[in-house]
Design a protein around this motif. Sequence first.
Motif, mmCIF file in Angstrom:
data_model
loop_
_atom_site.group_PDB
_atom_site.id
_atom_site.type_symbol
_atom_site.label_atom_id
_atom_site.label_comp_id
_atom_site.label_asym_id
_atom_site.label_seq_id
_atom_site.Cartn_x
_atom_site.Cartn_y
_atom_site.Cartn_z
ATOM 1 N N GLY A 475 28.931 26.119 10.044
ATOM 2 C CA GLY A 475 28.527 26.260 11.719
ATOM 3 C C GLY A 475 27.336 24.780 11.715
ATOM 4 O O GLY A 475 27.006 24.968 13.203
ATOM 5 N N GLU A 476 27.238 24.384 11.181
ATOM 6 C CA GLU A 476 26.332 23.101 11.391
ATOM 7 C C GLU A 476 26.824 22.177 11.766
ATOM 8 O O GLU A 476 26.467 21.068 12.552
ATOM 9 C CB GLU A 476 25.498 23.010 9.838
ATOM 10 N N ARG A 477 28.224 22.511 11.132
ATOM 11 C CA ARG A 477 28.810 20.834 12.009
ATOM 12 C C ARG A 477 29.670 20.858 13.439
ATOM 13 O O ARG A 477 29.492 20.662 14.084
ATOM 14 C CB ARG A 477 30.288 20.886 10.960
ATOM 15 N N VAL A 478 29.977 22.809 13.847
ATOM 16 C CA VAL A 478 30.137 22.740 15.021
ATOM 17 C C VAL A 478 29.331 22.278 16.031
ATOM 18 O O VAL A 478 28.789 21.937 17.001
ATOM 19 C CB VAL A 478 29.980 24.253 15.224
ATOM 20 N N TRP A 479 27.767 22.798 15.755
ATOM 21 C CA TRP A 479 26.341 22.953 16.573
ATOM 22 C C TRP A 479 26.457 20.831 16.747
ATOM 23 O O TRP A 479 26.467 20.643 17.529
ATOM 24 C CB TRP A 479 25.404 23.344 15.845
ATOM 25 N N LEU A 480 26.227 20.322 15.460
ATOM 26 C CA LEU A 480 26.122 19.039 15.981
ATOM 27 C C LEU A 480 27.307 17.958 16.166
ATOM 28 O O LEU A 480 27.115 17.760 17.299
ATOM 29 C CB LEU A 480 25.999 18.255 14.316
ATOM 30 N N GLU A 481 28.127 19.464 16.853
ATOM 31 C CA GLU A 481 29.564 18.052 17.443
ATOM 32 C C GLU A 481 29.173 18.733 18.520
ATOM 33 O O GLU A 481 29.772 17.508 19.539
ATOM 34 C CB GLU A 481 30.802 18.797 16.837
ATOM 35 N N ALA A 482 28.873 19.105 19.010
ATOM 36 C CA ALA A 482 28.397 20.543 20.462
ATOM 37 C C ALA A 482 27.410 19.193 21.095
ATOM 38 O O ALA A 482 27.550 18.817 22.651
ATOM 39 C CB ALA A 482 28.371 21.779 20.101
ATOM 40 N N ARG A 483 26.643 18.623 20.084
ATOM 41 C CA ARG A 483 25.547 18.247 20.572
ATOM 42 C C ARG A 483 25.958 16.771 20.466
ATOM 43 O O ARG A 483 25.309 16.100 22.159
ATOM 44 C CB ARG A 483 24.014 18.151 19.530
ATOM 45 N N VAL A 484 26.225 15.610 19.792
ATOM 46 C CA VAL A 484 26.837 14.405 19.267
ATOM 47 C C VAL A 484 27.821 14.025 19.843
ATOM 48 O O VAL A 484 28.046 13.190 20.633
ATOM 49 C CB VAL A 484 26.182 14.057 18.249
ATOM 50 N N GLY A 485 28.571 14.903 19.239
ATOM 51 C CA GLY A 485 29.979 14.730 20.226
ATOM 52 C C GLY A 485 31.185 14.015 18.867
ATOM 53 O O GLY A 485 30.617 14.786 18.411
ATOM 54 N N PRO A 486 32.081 13.581 19.596
ATOM 55 C CA PRO A 486 33.448 13.070 18.098
ATOM 56 C C PRO A 486 32.483 12.351 16.897
ATOM 57 O O PRO A 486 32.672 12.124 16.241
ATOM 58 C CB PRO A 486 34.470 12.704 18.925
ATOM 59 N N ASP A 487 31.593 11.400 17.780
ATOM 60 C CA ASP A 487 30.910 10.978 16.214
ATOM 61 C C ASP A 487 29.694 11.448 15.337
ATOM 62 O O ASP A 487 29.041 10.741 14.937
ATOM 63 C CB ASP A 487 30.120 9.343 17.380
ATOM 64 N N ALA A 488 29.874 12.937 15.445
ATOM 65 C CA ALA A 488 28.908 13.802 14.992
ATOM 66 C C ALA A 488 29.192 13.212 13.413
ATOM 67 O O ALA A 488 28.131 12.553 12.022
ATOM 68 C CB ALA A 488 28.966 15.101 14.889
ATOM 69 N N GLY A 489 30.873 12.609 13.182
ATOM 70 C CA GLY A 489 31.020 12.765 11.446
ATOM 71 C C GLY A 489 30.252 11.243 10.814
ATOM 72 O O GLY A 489 30.269 10.711 9.577
#
Length: 595
Positions: A475-489
Amino acid sequence: MTPPAVAKRVGRQKLRIGRLLIANGLISDEQLETALQEQKKRGRKLGQMLVELGYLSEERLLEFLAEQLGIPFVDLRHYHFNPDVAQRLPETHARRFRAVILEDAGRDFVVGMVDPTDVFAADEVARILKRPIRQALVRESDLLATIDRLYRRTGEITNLAEELQEELAANDFDLGDLEVGEESTDAPVFRLLRSLFEDAVQVGASDIHIEPDETALRVRQRVDGVLQEQRIQGGRIASALVLRLKLMSGLDISEKRLPQDGRFHLKVRGHGVDVRLSTMPVQHGESVVMRLLDQSAEALSLDDTGMPPEMVERIRGLIRIPHGLLLVTGPTGSGKTTTLYGALRELNSAEKKIITVEDPVEYRLPRVNQVQVNTKIDLTFARVLRAALRQDPDIVMVGEMRDQETAVIGLRAAMTGHLVLSTLHTNDAVSSALRLVDMGAPGYLAGAALRAIVAQRLVRRICESCRAPYELETGERVWLEARVGPDAGRLSFQHGPGCTQCNGTGYRGRLGVFELLQVDAAMADALRHDDPGAYAEAARRRQDFRPLTLSALDYAARGVTTLAEVLRVAEDREDRIGAPRRAPADGSAAASAGA
């Protein structure tokens, strides 16, 4: 029985620390001479004077001393204690001899000491423990903080509660009659209250909650914004505590059906503490919440609030304007008043008349006229504010804009040549101006008077002693990707699994996250025309506006706080106002990741 000897003696002869430091090239002869002269004036230890004068760091000095004594230097900030072992040395002796048990090695104890050359202290610690000791050198400030954490008064509180319960059970008479006439400070109820307050001050609690249950009492303390609970058996204890607290607060002890508010002042561990008390009838008695305000604490400057330097400079520019309204917003306990006092410290001078209207007065400032509201005598925010404007002030601080009358008076004052500082309970900077209008303030007033809004939250710091890498949940990874985009990794995060230094919470201390919204012409025009949609859109278009969530995400990416704390700040905020998912203009961690 002959007391056991210290297994490893150190420092039978006092070290000639100054000459040793010179011989090892750490200080010069001139620096030693200066430090010795200052030592005579101030009566401090030579090592302390060398550190205070900036001739060498405390860390380097301690490492050098440990090397000369042939013992290890232990950094207590990162040491994992066994509380059961450490507490074998009673707290009074730990504080007196500046010592703490680090390890039970079987035949002896490893003991951290501030001054290992103090042979008397070492002998006494060995005698008390009935075993030889091996010494380690520790920093004094870390040792005192460690003692505060290790020697919590939970056991003492439980024992006193049991004693009080036995006393109440042995005397079957009206508790009210007992406590009204009982004035001995040796009574269990007094000692229990004293332990509760001492424990709260020791751990830095902001609130104490006393909550009665059917057969038990729950005592909860809010530390770093989170409640910590202790459950005490005995249903009658709560009544005794509440009754005594009511007497201390000057409340009506016979009234148990209605909520009451009071306050009192006490001295705890050398700290002057103002206590705001609120009672409320609940199912099994009366619940009490006490807010603790440390009067010995000084108001912070803007630089000490944790704001980014560029935001501090922007706020300094805003408060130099002699008129207008600056709002600080956020939930209860988010540090709003601390920020306002930081601004007042910047403004406080002989040339300016400053009046504050507060409930309560949290810090004392010289030269500032501070007024405490009192609703019992109709001394309300609005009434005091009207009177304050007749006192020819340059600057007015209103503790909180609670109603339409206060908001309108404050806005009019801001339009007529006064700088007005105030707080408001809203979730973010964008919604604050709309909240003023919702309260009944005319849009044209809000648009003309409002200069800027600061929104803030407090997030918990990760404990440095148990900081570790953290793997994101789905859930945290999904939220972060929605906020930051593909560079969340590319972002990495940390957390605290919990240790003795943080009482198993994984956090120690808090820091502020902020957003600053300056009201421009487009926003003011939208307020005048009562157009919330246009106002919110104009606010989001400002290039210098950066939401709280991105500020908190920067701290998480730097390992200062956790992503869980960021999510707590982000709840019901950006999605509600439709904030854009765009990169901020600065070079922060979130920006570099494409937030």
